[in-house]
Write a protein that holds these residues in place. Sequence first.
Motif, PDB file in Angstrom:
ATOM      1  N   ARG A  49       0.918  -1.334   0.030  1.00 11.78           N
ATOM      2  CA  ARG A  49       0.158   0.017  -0.238  1.00 11.78           C
ATOM      3  C   ARG A  49       0.995   1.325  -0.072  1.00 11.78           C
ATOM      4  O   ARG A  49       1.693   1.398   0.937  1.00 11.78           O
ATOM      5  N   LEU A  50       0.323   2.143  -0.994  1.00 13.28           N
ATOM      6  CA  LEU A  50       0.841   3.645  -0.885  1.00 13.28           C
ATOM      7  C   LEU A  50      -0.437   4.187  -0.537  1.00 13.28           C
ATOM      8  O   LEU A  50      -1.311   4.586  -1.111  1.00 13.28           O
ATOM      9  N   SER A  51      -0.374   5.032   0.966  1.00 12.88           N
ATOM     10  CA  SER A  51      -1.449   5.584   1.442  1.00 12.88           C
ATOM     11  C   SER A  51      -1.856   6.942   0.907  1.00 12.88           C
ATOM     12  O   SER A  51      -1.019   7.747   0.853  1.00 12.88           O
ATOM     13  N   ILE A  52      -2.954   6.958   0.162  1.00  9.89           N
ATOM     14  CA  ILE A  52      -3.575   8.112  -0.271  1.00  9.89           C
ATOM     15  C   ILE A  52      -4.713   8.731   0.209  1.00  9.89           C
ATOM     16  O   ILE A  52      -4.947   9.923   0.589  1.00  9.89           O
ATOM     17  N   ILE A  53      -5.639   7.855   0.351  1.00 12.76           N
ATOM     18  CA  ILE A  53      -6.998   8.172   1.035  1.00 12.76           C
ATOM     19  C   ILE A  53      -7.214   7.307   2.295  1.00 12.76           C
ATOM     20  O   ILE A  53      -6.747   6.075   2.277  1.00 12.76           O
ATOM     21  N   ASP A  54      -7.680   7.989   3.253  1.00  7.94           N
ATOM     22  CA  ASP A  54      -8.271   7.307   4.560  1.00  7.94           C
ATOM     23  C   ASP A  54      -6.725   6.774   5.125  1.00  7.94           C
ATOM     24  O   ASP A  54      -6.694   5.479   4.767  1.00  7.94           O
ATOM     25  N   LEU A  55      -5.998   7.311   5.311  1.00  4.34           N
ATOM     26  CA  LEU A  55      -4.533   7.078   5.884  1.00  4.34           C
ATOM     27  C   LEU A  55      -4.529   5.967   6.897  1.00  4.34           C
ATOM     28  O   LEU A  55      -3.809   4.955   6.837  1.00  4.34           O
ATOM     29  N   LYS A  56      -5.393   6.042   7.789  1.00  7.44           N
ATOM     30  CA  LYS A  56      -5.485   4.947   9.008  1.00  7.44           C
ATOM     31  C   LYS A  56      -6.273   3.755   8.477  1.00  7.44           C
ATOM     32  O   LYS A  56      -5.855   2.652   9.135  1.00  7.44           O
ATOM     33  N   GLY A  57      -7.200   3.833   7.776  1.00  6.53           N
ATOM     34  CA  GLY A  57      -8.254   2.881   7.714  1.00  6.53           C
ATOM     35  C   GLY A  57      -8.273   2.144   6.365  1.00  6.53           C
ATOM     36  O   GLY A  57      -9.122   1.190   6.182  1.00  6.53           O
ATOM     37  N   GLY A  58      -7.229   2.330   5.417  1.00  3.70           N
ATOM     38  CA  GLY A  58      -7.276   1.890   4.091  1.00  3.70           C
ATOM     39  C   GLY A  58      -6.407   0.477   3.830  1.00  3.70           C
ATOM     40  O   GLY A  58      -6.381   0.222   2.685  1.00  3.70           O
ATOM     41  N   SER A  59      -5.926  -0.301   4.972  1.00  6.77           N
ATOM     42  CA  SER A  59      -5.124  -1.226   4.531  1.00  6.77           C
ATOM     43  C   SER A  59      -6.094  -2.439   4.048  1.00  6.77           C
ATOM     44  O   SER A  59      -7.048  -2.437   4.145  1.00  6.77           O
ATOM     45  N   GLN A  60      -5.293  -3.280   3.043  1.00  3.35           N
ATOM     46  CA  GLN A  60      -6.093  -4.124   2.305  1.00  3.35           C
ATOM     47  C   GLN A  60      -5.239  -5.531   2.588  1.00  3.35           C
ATOM     48  O   GLN A  60      -4.109  -5.448   2.983  1.00  3.35           O
ATOM     49  N   PRO A  61      -6.142  -6.882   2.406  1.00  2.28           N
ATOM     50  CA  PRO A  61      -7.335  -6.683   1.759  1.00  2.28           C
ATOM     51  C   PRO A  61      -8.419  -6.087   2.626  1.00  2.28           C
ATOM     52  O   PRO A  61      -8.319  -6.122   3.879  1.00  2.28           O
TER      53      PRO A  61
END
Length: 610
Positions: A49-61
Amino acid sequence: MCGFCGFNDKRSKKDKEKIIKSMADRIIHRGPDSDGYYVDNDVALGFRRLSIIDLKGGSQPIYNEDNTIAITFNGEIYNYQSLREDLIKCGHKFRTNTDTEVIVHGYEEWDTEVFNKLRGMYGIIIYDINKKKIIGARDIFGIKPFYYYKNDGLFMFASEIKSFLSHPDFKKELNEKVLSLYLSYGTNHMEETFFKYTYKLRPGHYFVYENDKLEVKEYFKLKYEKEDKPFDEYENVLKETIESSIKYHQISDVEVGSYLSGGVDSSYVVAEARPNKTFTVGFDGKGFSEIEYAKDLSDYFKIKHYSKVISADEFFDILPTVEYHLDEPSANVSAVPLYFLSKLARKEVKVVLSGEGADEMFGGYNEYNLEGLEKFYDKVPLFLRRGIGNIAKRFPYFKGKHTILKYSKPLEERYYNKTEMFLSKDAQAILKSKYRTDLSPFDLCTPYYDEVKGKDDVQRKMYIDLNFWLPNDILLKADKMSMANSVELRVPFLDKEVWKLSQKIPTKYMVRDGQTKYIFRKIADEKIPEEWAKRKKKGFPVPFGKWIREEKYYNKVKDLFNSDFSKEFFDNEAINKLLDEHYHGAVYGKQIYTIYAFLTWYQRFFITEK
C-alpha cells in the motif's frame, strides 16, 4: 496507488504464506507504507500500500460485512462517494471511508456489473471465498497494469510481472514469437507477454477464474458515436467536463503536485489545478529540454517549480533499472526521463497529475494533421497511388520517394503505430531464424480497423492509438516509472466522463486550420498564455542518437551488441553495421535503441536476475 499479487495452486497454506510475502516484496516500490495478506488452502492474496485516501483505515485486503468476499485493489475510484451513498441505501454497512470498500460492496450488490459503474483507474482482484471464485478487472483505458500467468495448475495475477519470479513454480522462459513484432512497434502490443504463459488483461476486460477454468470477458468498449452539434456547444460542455475531471483527480488526503512540460496538455492541467509544486526534467543541448518553458509557466502562476538536467552517464547507468521496472522491453526512450522525473517528484509529494491521454482523446498527434506533399498526395485516388508507387520502386532514392511508397498503400497497411522502429522485413533480416515470425504488425491491427470501417482517417488512426499506443506504451511507462519511485500518477484527461463527450466530437473540431487538438486548444486559450496553447507537439526528446556518436557511449552499446547472449537473437554483423553507420553519420538512432533496450532488459531478467 498500490500493488497486488496472488495465486491459486495446490501447495499447503504454510507454503503459500511464505511465497505470497516474497511476491509482494518484489513490488514493495508500489506500496512502501504497509502490506496485507489473505491466505487459505486454495488462494493467497498479497498487497503493498501507498497511502493516499483514508490513511489510517485503508489497509487491504478489505472484506464485506461477513468476511466472505475479499478485495485487493490498485488505483483510485473518483465517484466512490456517490456509489457509497447508493450502497448504504441498499443496506450495506461500511467499516472504512475508502474507495476500495465501495467496490467490494458493489460486487455484492451488482456482481460484475459493478465495473461498468466505476469512474477511475484500477486493477482489481475480488475473491469470493465461499464460491472459491477469483474475479479480476482492469480499467477502460488501461491506466493501471494487470498481468496473469496460467500453466500446469498454477494461476497467478499481479500488478507487475516481476512478482511472479518469486513463485517457485513460475517458469521463466522467453516467449520467442514476441521479439519480431517488438522490433517493429518498439513495445509489445500482443496480449501475450515476453514471458511464456504470461498475459496482459486488456483494458475494459475482466476475468472469472473458477474450478481451474479461466473466462475473460469485455465489459466496456471504446466506440466513436459522432454527433454533429455546433462548435460552441461542444466547447462549453468540454470545458466544464475537463474542469470537473481535474477536480475529481485532486481528491486525496496527501498533497498533489503536477508534472509540467512546455506543451499545452500539462500546462492546462497546472493552470486548472493550481498545485503548489510542479516538476520537469530535461537534457543538455538545444531542443532537448523544456525546463525553461515549464519554469516560466510556474512563475506565471506563482507555483514552486523543481527541475533536473539528466546527464548521459545517468541515462545509461539507470537504463537496466528502468527496463526492469517496465517488466517488458520498451524502446520508448522517454521512459528514462520519466523515471528521473518521478524520482524528483517523490522528494516532495506522493501524488502527481499528468497530461497523458489528451492527444488520443482530442486528436493531438502530428500524424493526424497531414501537411505538404502528404496532404496533397493522400487525396489522390488509391488506384493511381498504387500505380505510381510501383513505378517509383524501380528508381533510386529521390526526394519524396518515401511518401509515394508509403501512400501507395491503404491506411490499414501503413499506419499501425505512431513510431515505426523497423520495417517488418528489416526486423526479420537482423533476427536469427528461431525468432522470426509470419505475423506482421498489421495482423494485430486488422480487427481494430474492422471496428472503425467507414470512419474518416483521423478517427481510424486515433482508434488504433487508443487501443495500442496508449495502453501498451504511454500509460505503461507512466505507471511503471512513477510507481518505481512510489509516486501515484493521475491522468485527468483519461476519465470516463471526458470520454463520453470526446467520442461524440466530430473530427472537424479536432483537426482544423492546420492545428491538431483544435477544440482543446481553444479551451486552453482561456487558461494559459497563447504561446503555450498553440505550441506544437514535441514529446520527450532524448539525445540518444547524438550520444552514441561519442566513443564512450558507442563502445557501451557495442559491448552489449557483441555479448554472447546478443548473438542468440541477432545477426551480429548486421546490428554492428547499423551501429557503425550511425556512428559515421547515418541516422539509425531509434533502431539501435530498440535493440539496445531489448538486450538491456534481457540481461537484467535472464542473466542478472535469479
